[in-house]
Design a protein around this motif. Sequence first.
Motif, PDB file in Angstrom:
ATOM      1  N   HIS A  44       0.828  -1.179  -0.021  1.00 48.46           N
ATOM      2  CA  HIS A  44       0.131  -0.058   0.044  1.00 48.46           C
ATOM      3  C   HIS A  44       1.045   1.381  -0.107  1.00 48.46           C
ATOM      4  O   HIS A  44       0.292   2.438  -0.395  1.00 48.46           O
ATOM      5  CB  HIS A  44      -0.830  -0.025   1.267  1.00 48.46           C
ATOM      6  CG  HIS A  44      -2.047  -0.852   0.867  1.00 48.46           C
ATOM      7  ND1 HIS A  44      -3.268  -1.033   0.267  1.00 48.46           N
ATOM      8  CD2 HIS A  44      -2.271  -2.395   1.565  1.00 48.46           C
ATOM      9  CE1 HIS A  44      -4.070  -1.754   0.187  1.00 48.46           C
ATOM     10  NE2 HIS A  44      -3.431  -2.664   0.898  1.00 48.46           N
TER      11      HIS A  44
ATOM     12  N   ASP B  91      -7.595  -2.102  -1.674  1.00 48.01           N
ATOM     13  CA  ASP B  91      -8.503  -2.995  -1.008  1.00 48.01           C
ATOM     14  C   ASP B  91      -9.864  -2.865  -1.283  1.00 48.01           C
ATOM     15  O   ASP B  91     -10.330  -1.531  -0.838  1.00 48.01           O
ATOM     16  CB  ASP B  91      -8.214  -3.007   0.730  1.00 48.01           C
ATOM     17  CG  ASP B  91      -6.708  -3.661   0.909  1.00 48.01           C
ATOM     18  OD1 ASP B  91      -6.222  -4.241   0.365  1.00 48.01           O
ATOM     19  OD2 ASP B  91      -6.350  -3.267   2.009  1.00 48.01           O
TER      20      ASP B  91
ATOM     21  N   GLU C 273      -5.616 -13.251   0.309  1.00 47.74           N
ATOM     22  CA  GLU C 273      -6.521 -12.041   0.402  1.00 47.74           C
ATOM     23  C   GLU C 273      -7.502 -11.630  -0.787  1.00 47.74           C
ATOM     24  O   GLU C 273      -6.757 -11.287  -1.780  1.00 47.74           O
ATOM     25  CB  GLU C 273      -5.508 -10.679   0.783  1.00 47.74           C
ATOM     26  CG  GLU C 273      -4.808 -10.768   2.009  1.00 47.74           C
ATOM     27  CD  GLU C 273      -4.135  -9.447   2.355  1.00 47.74           C
ATOM     28  OE1 GLU C 273      -4.121  -8.489   1.530  1.00 47.74           O
ATOM     29  OE2 GLU C 273      -3.533  -9.460   3.531  1.00 47.74           O
TER      30      GLU C 273
ATOM     31  N   TRP D  51      -9.468  -9.657  -1.317  1.00 51.87           N
ATOM     32  CA  TRP D  51      -9.882  -8.096  -1.324  1.00 51.87           C
ATOM     33  C   TRP D  51      -8.859  -7.182  -2.025  1.00 51.87           C
ATOM     34  O   TRP D  51      -8.959  -6.074  -2.435  1.00 51.87           O
ATOM     35  CB  TRP D  51     -10.261  -7.477  -0.312  1.00 51.87           C
ATOM     36  CG  TRP D  51      -9.310  -7.698   0.914  1.00 51.87           C
ATOM     37  CD1 TRP D  51      -8.461  -6.710   1.253  1.00 51.87           C
ATOM     38  CD2 TRP D  51      -8.817  -8.649   2.029  1.00 51.87           C
ATOM     39  NE1 TRP D  51      -7.352  -7.170   2.125  1.00 51.87           N
ATOM     40  CE2 TRP D  51      -7.670  -8.207   2.597  1.00 51.87           C
ATOM     41  CE3 TRP D  51      -9.455  -9.967   2.266  1.00 51.87           C
ATOM     42  CZ2 TRP D  51      -7.171  -9.071   3.514  1.00 51.87           C
ATOM     43  CZ3 TRP D  51      -8.903 -10.694   3.106  1.00 51.87           C
ATOM     44  CH2 TRP D  51      -7.785 -10.204   3.846  1.00 51.87           C
ATOM     45  N   HIS D  52      -7.509  -7.635  -1.805  1.00 53.74           N
ATOM     46  CA  HIS D  52      -6.434  -6.979  -2.271  1.00 53.74           C
ATOM     47  C   HIS D  52      -5.699  -7.310  -3.444  1.00 53.74           C
ATOM     48  O   HIS D  52      -5.421  -8.235  -4.141  1.00 53.74           O
ATOM     49  CB  HIS D  52      -5.183  -7.394  -1.272  1.00 53.74           C
ATOM     50  CG  HIS D  52      -3.670  -6.629  -1.386  1.00 53.74           C
ATOM     51  ND1 HIS D  52      -3.462  -5.726  -0.435  1.00 53.74           N
ATOM     52  CD2 HIS D  52      -3.026  -6.696  -2.548  1.00 53.74           C
ATOM     53  CE1 HIS D  52      -2.343  -5.039  -0.774  1.00 53.74           C
ATOM     54  NE2 HIS D  52      -1.919  -5.837  -2.106  1.00 53.74           N
TER      55      HIS D  52
HETATM   56 ZN   LIG Z   1      -4.198  -4.549   0.938  1.00 52.44          ZN
END
Ligand SMILES: [Zn+2]
Length: 261
Positions: free
Chosen positions: A176, A183, A226, A228-229
Motif C-alpha cells: 500500500h 483493498d 486476500e 480483497w487485495h
Molecule cells: Zn491490502
Amino acid sequence: MLVIKDKVKFTRGIIIIITGFALFIGVLYFCASTVISLFSKEGEEILMNDIIENNNVTEQTEQISENISNYSIDEWNLKLVNKTYSVDKTYIPELEEISDEKMFDKRAISYLKNMLEDIRKENITNIWVQSAYRSYEKQEELFENKVNYYIEQGKNQEEAESLAQTIVQRPEMSEHNLGLAVDFNTVTNEFEKTKAFEWLQENAQNYGFILRYPKDKQDITGITYESWHWRYVGIEHAKIIKQKGYCLEEYIKYLQEAQEV
Ligand SMILES: [Zn+2]
C-alpha cells in the motif's frame, strides 16, 4: 393353366422382392455416405480449429517471449514488496485522489477508475475502495496499534509483533506504500463470494490488475489469501501473470531467468 399362373405370380414376387431389396440397399448406402461425410466435415473442422488454436497459442507465446526480453523488473509498476524486499521509507509516489481522500499512483489511477466504471456498467454496484495508498507513517501506526492490542492481551513484544504481522504488514513491507494496491469492500474474504470478485477474476488483467495474494501461492507470497487485495502491474504483465497462473514473485523470477538466457 394353374401352374403357369403360379409361375408368373412367383416370378413377379421374386422381382418385387429383389427390387425392394435393391431400393433398401440404395437408401441405406445414401444415408450412410451422408452421415460419413457430415462426420468427416465436422472432424476436419475440429482439426482446423485445433490447428488455428494451437497457432494462436504459439503466436501468443512467441509474442510473450519477444516482449519479455524488453521488460525490466525495475519498472515502477513491477516493484516487488514483500518480507524480503522492502519499500524505502522515503518512497512517495505522485498521487491522485480516487475519491473520499483515497489516493492512488497517478500513473495507474485511470486504469483503476476505468475498471470500477466498467464493473458498475455490468450492474455490479456492490464494490467500493476501502483502502488504497497508505503512507509509511500510516502503516506504522496500523502496525503499532495491532502490536499494542496483543500486548494488552498479555503477549510479550516479540509475540505481539509476530501475531500483528499475520494481519497487518510492517510499514516497509506493505504494497500500500507504493500506491499501486487497492483493498475492496470489507477487507475480509467475504469479498470472495461477491459478483464483483467474480468479475475481477475474469477481467482485472485487462486493466492491469492481479489478485496479489492467491490461495494457492501462500507459501511463495508469505501472505495468507486476500481476495480483497488487488495490485496494479500494467496490462501486458497482468495478462501474462493470469495466463501462466503465476503470482508476482514467480513472474519476477520468470522475467529474471528469461533475461539471463
Ligand atoms: Zn491490502
